[in-house]
Design a protein around this motif. Structure first.
Motif, mmCIF file in Angstrom:
data_model
loop_
_atom_site.group_PDB
_atom_site.id
_atom_site.type_symbol
_atom_site.label_atom_id
_atom_site.label_comp_id
_atom_site.label_asym_id
_atom_site.label_seq_id
_atom_site.Cartn_x
_atom_site.Cartn_y
_atom_site.Cartn_z
ATOM 1 N N CYS A 20 -5.192 0.567 -21.611
ATOM 2 C CA CYS A 20 -4.188 1.098 -20.669
ATOM 3 C C CYS A 20 -4.714 1.080 -19.241
ATOM 4 N N SER A 21 -5.997 1.380 -19.066
ATOM 5 C CA SER A 21 -6.604 1.385 -17.734
ATOM 6 C C SER A 21 -6.518 0.007 -17.090
ATOM 7 N N ALA A 22 -6.912 -1.023 -17.834
ATOM 8 C CA ALA A 22 -6.906 -2.387 -17.297
ATOM 9 C C ALA A 22 -5.493 -2.867 -17.010
ATOM 10 N N LEU A 23 -4.572 -2.628 -17.954
ATOM 11 C CA LEU A 23 -3.192 -3.093 -17.770
ATOM 12 C C LEU A 23 -2.522 -2.385 -16.594
ATOM 13 N N MET A 24 -2.741 -1.087 -16.467
ATOM 14 C CA MET A 24 -2.110 -0.321 -15.387
ATOM 15 C C MET A 24 -2.573 -0.824 -14.022
ATOM 16 N N PHE A 25 -3.860 -1.104 -13.903
ATOM 17 C CA PHE A 25 -4.378 -1.569 -12.615
ATOM 18 C C PHE A 25 -3.811 -2.942 -12.257
ATOM 19 N N LEU A 26 -3.742 -3.831 -13.238
ATOM 20 C CA LEU A 26 -3.238 -5.184 -12.974
ATOM 21 C C LEU A 26 -1.741 -5.184 -12.669
ATOM 22 N N LEU A 27 -1.000 -4.255 -13.241
ATOM 23 C CA LEU A 27 0.430 -4.178 -12.983
ATOM 24 C C LEU A 27 0.738 -3.843 -11.523
ATOM 25 N N GLY A 28 -0.172 -3.110 -10.889
ATOM 26 C CA GLY A 28 0.052 -2.732 -9.504
ATOM 27 C C GLY A 28 -0.392 -3.768 -8.497
ATOM 28 N N SER A 29 -0.854 -4.917 -8.954
ATOM 29 C CA SER A 29 -1.414 -5.936 -8.064
ATOM 30 C C SER A 29 -0.495 -6.346 -6.918
ATOM 31 N N PRO A 30 0.810 -6.573 -7.145
ATOM 32 C CA PRO A 30 1.668 -7.017 -6.033
ATOM 33 C C PRO A 30 1.820 -5.980 -4.921
ATOM 34 N N LEU A 31 1.494 -4.711 -5.206
ATOM 35 C CA LEU A 31 1.718 -3.647 -4.223
ATOM 36 C C LEU A 31 0.489 -3.344 -3.378
ATOM 37 N N PHE A 86 -10.454 -5.446 -5.156
ATOM 38 C CA PHE A 86 -9.474 -5.681 -6.219
ATOM 39 C C PHE A 86 -10.071 -6.528 -7.342
ATOM 40 N N ARG A 87 -10.710 -7.641 -6.987
ATOM 41 C CA ARG A 87 -11.275 -8.523 -8.008
ATOM 42 C C ARG A 87 -12.384 -7.838 -8.793
ATOM 43 N N VAL A 88 -13.201 -7.063 -8.104
ATOM 44 C CA VAL A 88 -14.320 -6.397 -8.779
ATOM 45 C C VAL A 88 -13.802 -5.339 -9.747
ATOM 46 N N GLY A 119 0.807 -1.209 0.000
ATOM 47 C CA GLY A 119 0.000 0.000 0.000
ATOM 48 C C GLY A 119 0.840 1.258 0.000
ATOM 49 N N GLY A 120 0.256 2.347 0.494
ATOM 50 C CA GLY A 120 0.955 3.625 0.538
ATOM 51 C C GLY A 120 0.812 4.415 -0.751
ATOM 52 N N LEU A 121 1.513 5.523 -0.804
ATOM 53 C CA LEU A 121 1.398 6.433 -1.947
ATOM 54 C C LEU A 121 1.871 5.811 -3.263
ATOM 55 N N ARG A 122 2.744 4.810 -3.195
ATOM 56 C CA ARG A 122 3.253 4.215 -4.439
ATOM 57 C C ARG A 122 2.169 3.505 -5.232
ATOM 58 N N THR A 123 1.047 3.162 -4.584
ATOM 59 C CA THR A 123 -0.047 2.500 -5.296
ATOM 60 C C THR A 123 -1.000 3.487 -5.963
ATOM 61 N N MET A 124 -0.913 4.765 -5.587
ATOM 62 C CA MET A 124 -1.870 5.751 -6.094
ATOM 63 C C MET A 124 -1.860 5.904 -7.611
ATOM 64 N N PRO A 125 -0.674 5.936 -8.267
ATOM 65 C CA PRO A 125 -0.698 6.072 -9.735
ATOM 66 C C PRO A 125 -1.486 4.966 -10.428
ATOM 67 N N PHE A 126 -1.352 3.722 -9.956
ATOM 68 C CA PHE A 126 -2.062 2.614 -10.597
ATOM 69 C C PHE A 126 -3.574 2.764 -10.449
#
Length: 575
Positions: free
Chosen positions: A228-239, A100-102, A30-37
């Motif tokens: 781009c929206s879908a890919l960006m969100f999924l890329l942030g999954s581990p965070l 997240f899943r929704v 979590g934290g601010l690093r997840t905000m861009p995604f």
């Protein structure tokens, strides 16, 4: 005895260790690093959906040969479906799948939906032909063609219904463990600002591309944005911090209604015991809406004293939460007509008939005029927060500058003024268009009404959200956005119904409808005067609702004793 005590001690230590490990896990994620995604996911979804919606009335009229009133009704129902399904998306995320899943599922649905719409601009089989013959005029779309079009609308509605109610809460989940309310408040402000900027891009850049390069290229842009929206969100999954699902707040409220109805014949006695939860912030039962108190009455003193809910008895906290929701419903309903005014598509049709040229080579797209409303919101929000609030607070002694009810009332008054200005401008435009002169009215005359619409939304819509958050208990804070979405849903349905009624009544006997596709022949100005009158009646209704709510609040403050008294007494001064 000692063994039992040791077992309890071990159990407590294990639970504490588990909680500490969970907290440590959340600190690492979590934290601010997840905000861009998260913000990019929502913002690009807005670019896609708003870029499609802005010009859709012209697509329906030009490609699918719909009348203006019919196209407006279709778009209103589509908007209602998107907002209405948001309630379902919120419940599924809270109680079943998690946010997240929704959001991930919704991103994929939106991508498929906007791709289907793009295909209608590519494959001729999916749209009606331009004409059947020299004397037969335009052909009507077949059921299969309309079915494919509506399927794309439906998929996009499901997608947006999964993303919009969950995205802002999912972002807050990433910051809650930081215990920094100011950081969360700042996130909310930037989130709303990012959404507004994305809509500005959609109604300017995307709309311009559609006008200049056609529907094929114009609809390809939203497809790329949604990808781009879908890919960006999924890329942030581990965070991400992925909060475990809990029961939906609707379940407790529904239980209160069911049990209260089941116990409707019992009489409440002074010595009755009531089922309290085990939470620290317990509340006492109030006498307002007293019939609901029957839901949590416990005639078995032992069960009541233990706070057990094993018998399916709602808690006092659930009952009081439902009362809080019921108390704000009248004020909530007063925002419906205001949103009917905001959701109008006829100003876009007016702009199409007006002079939109800035230079000899550049003409502002008709649908882009709506971005004036969004620019007004974008400019006004920080101006009000940084300049007006400190200035007004000196005179009102209100931390918010103006209290929330006053802000919502100002929004309704601005909505009345907006409709009056719209009616006057349309009257002048129509008279010039029918005067057989070469003079074409400048589209710049539409600027005041769009600016006023932006101020209307800034005062009333944002005021509504803050009002819901301040009035509802912490356990029901997620319902604030749900109520806002439901308000938009009802407003879209009312707009659809009103458009249908006005078009049918004024077009009877072979006459020209007020809402004719040729607005030079129709009377959209009369329609605006009708909306002005309805909004004026709505303002009177709003004043009555405020008085009713004040009487409820006064009764509440006399009869209830909240353990967390600071929150209850300062509910108007919070934030």
């Amino acid at each position: 005895m000692g063994t039992h005590l040791n077992q309890e001690t071990s159990s407590v230590e294990a639970e504490l260790q588990s909680k500490l490990l969970l907290d440590d896990h959340h600190v690492q994620k979590g934290g601010l690093r997840t905000m861009p995604f998260i913000i990019v996911n929502e913002a690009f979804e807005k670019v896609a959906s708003s870029g499609v919606m802005a010009n859709m009335i012209f697509y329906l009229m030009e490609v699918y040969h719909m009348e203006a009133a019919t196209g407006t009704i279709v778009l209103s129902i589509w908007t209602a479906l998107s907002n209405g399904l948001s309630v379902v998306g919120g419940v599924i995320s809270d109680a079943y799948l998690g946010r997240f899943r929704v959001i991930a599922t919704g991103s994929l649905f939106s991508l498929v939906g906007v791709t289907f719409l793009w295909l209608t601009s590519i494959l001729p089989q999916l749209t009606p032909s331009s004409c059947q013959g020299p004397d037969t005029g335009y052909s009507s779309p077949t059921r299969a063609q309309l079915g494919f079009l509506y399927a794309s609308f439906g998929l996009m509605s499901i997608g947006s219904a999964c993303i919009r109610p969950c995205s802002i809460a999912f972002g807050a989940d990433q910051l809650k463990h930081r215990n920094n309310q100011r950081l969360i408040d700042s996130y909310f402000n930037w989130y709303y600002a990012a959404n507004t900027v994305s809509i500005v891009i959609a109604t300017s850049v995307v709309v311009y591309i559609q006008d200049q390069f056609g529907w094929r290229v114009g609809f390809a842009v939203p497809v790329l944005a949604m990808l781009c929206s879908a890919l960006m969100f999924l890329l942030g999954s581990p965070l991400y911090v992925k909060v475990k699902v809990d029961k939906s707040p609707f379940s407790g409220l529904t239980q209160v209604l069911i049990v209260a109805f089941r116990n409707r014949k019992i009489r409440l006695l002074p010595g009755d015991c009531y089922n309290h939860s085990n939470d620290i912030d317990q509340v006492e039962l109030t006498d307002s809406l007293r019939f609901l108190n029957k839901a949590c009455v416990v005639r078995d003193v032992d069960i009541g004293s233990l706070g057990s809910n094993s018998c399916g008895i709602p808690t006092v906290e659930n009952v009081e939460s439902l009362k809080s929701l019921i108390r704000i419903i009248p004020i909530w309903s007063s925002g419906i007509i205001l949103f009917v005014n905001v959701l109008q598509t006829f100003p876009t049709l007016e702009a199409e008939k007006m002079n939109r040229k800035i230079t000899s080579r550049f003409e502002i797209p008709a649908a882009s005029f709506s971005l004036l409303m969004l620019l007004t919101i974008t400019i006004w929000i920080p101006f009000y927060d940084r300049v007006m609030v400190p200035f007004l607070a000196k005179f009102t002694h209100e931390p918010r500058g103006l209290n929330l009810k006053t802000r919502m009332g100002v929004g309704i008054i601005l909505s009345i003024i907006t409709m009056v200005v719209s009616a006057i401008v349309e009257t002048i435009r129509r008279d010039l268009a029918n005067a057989n002169t070469m003079v074409v009215m400048s589209a710049m005359w539409l600027v005041p009404q769009f600016v006023l619409l932006g101020l209307t939304e800034a005062f009333n819509a944002i005021g509504q959200l803050e009002f819901y958050y301040s009035e509802l208990p912490n356990s029901m804070s997620s319902l604030a956005m749900v109520m806002f979405m439901v308000s938009m849903t009802v407003a879209s349905l009312v707009a659809s119904l009103l458009t249908n009624i006005v078009d049918s009544v004024t077009g009877q006997g072979g006459g020209v409808s007020w809402l004719s596709s040729d607005i030079d022949e129709g009377h959209v100005d009369y329609y605006y005067w009708l909306l002005s009158f309805l909004t004026l009646l709505n303002f009177v209704y709003y004043l009555i609702c405020c008085r009713v709510h004040r009487s409820f609040s006064s009764s509440e403050s006399r009869l209830s004793h909240v353990v967390d008294k600071e929150r209850f007494d300062g509910i108007e001064g919070k934030h």
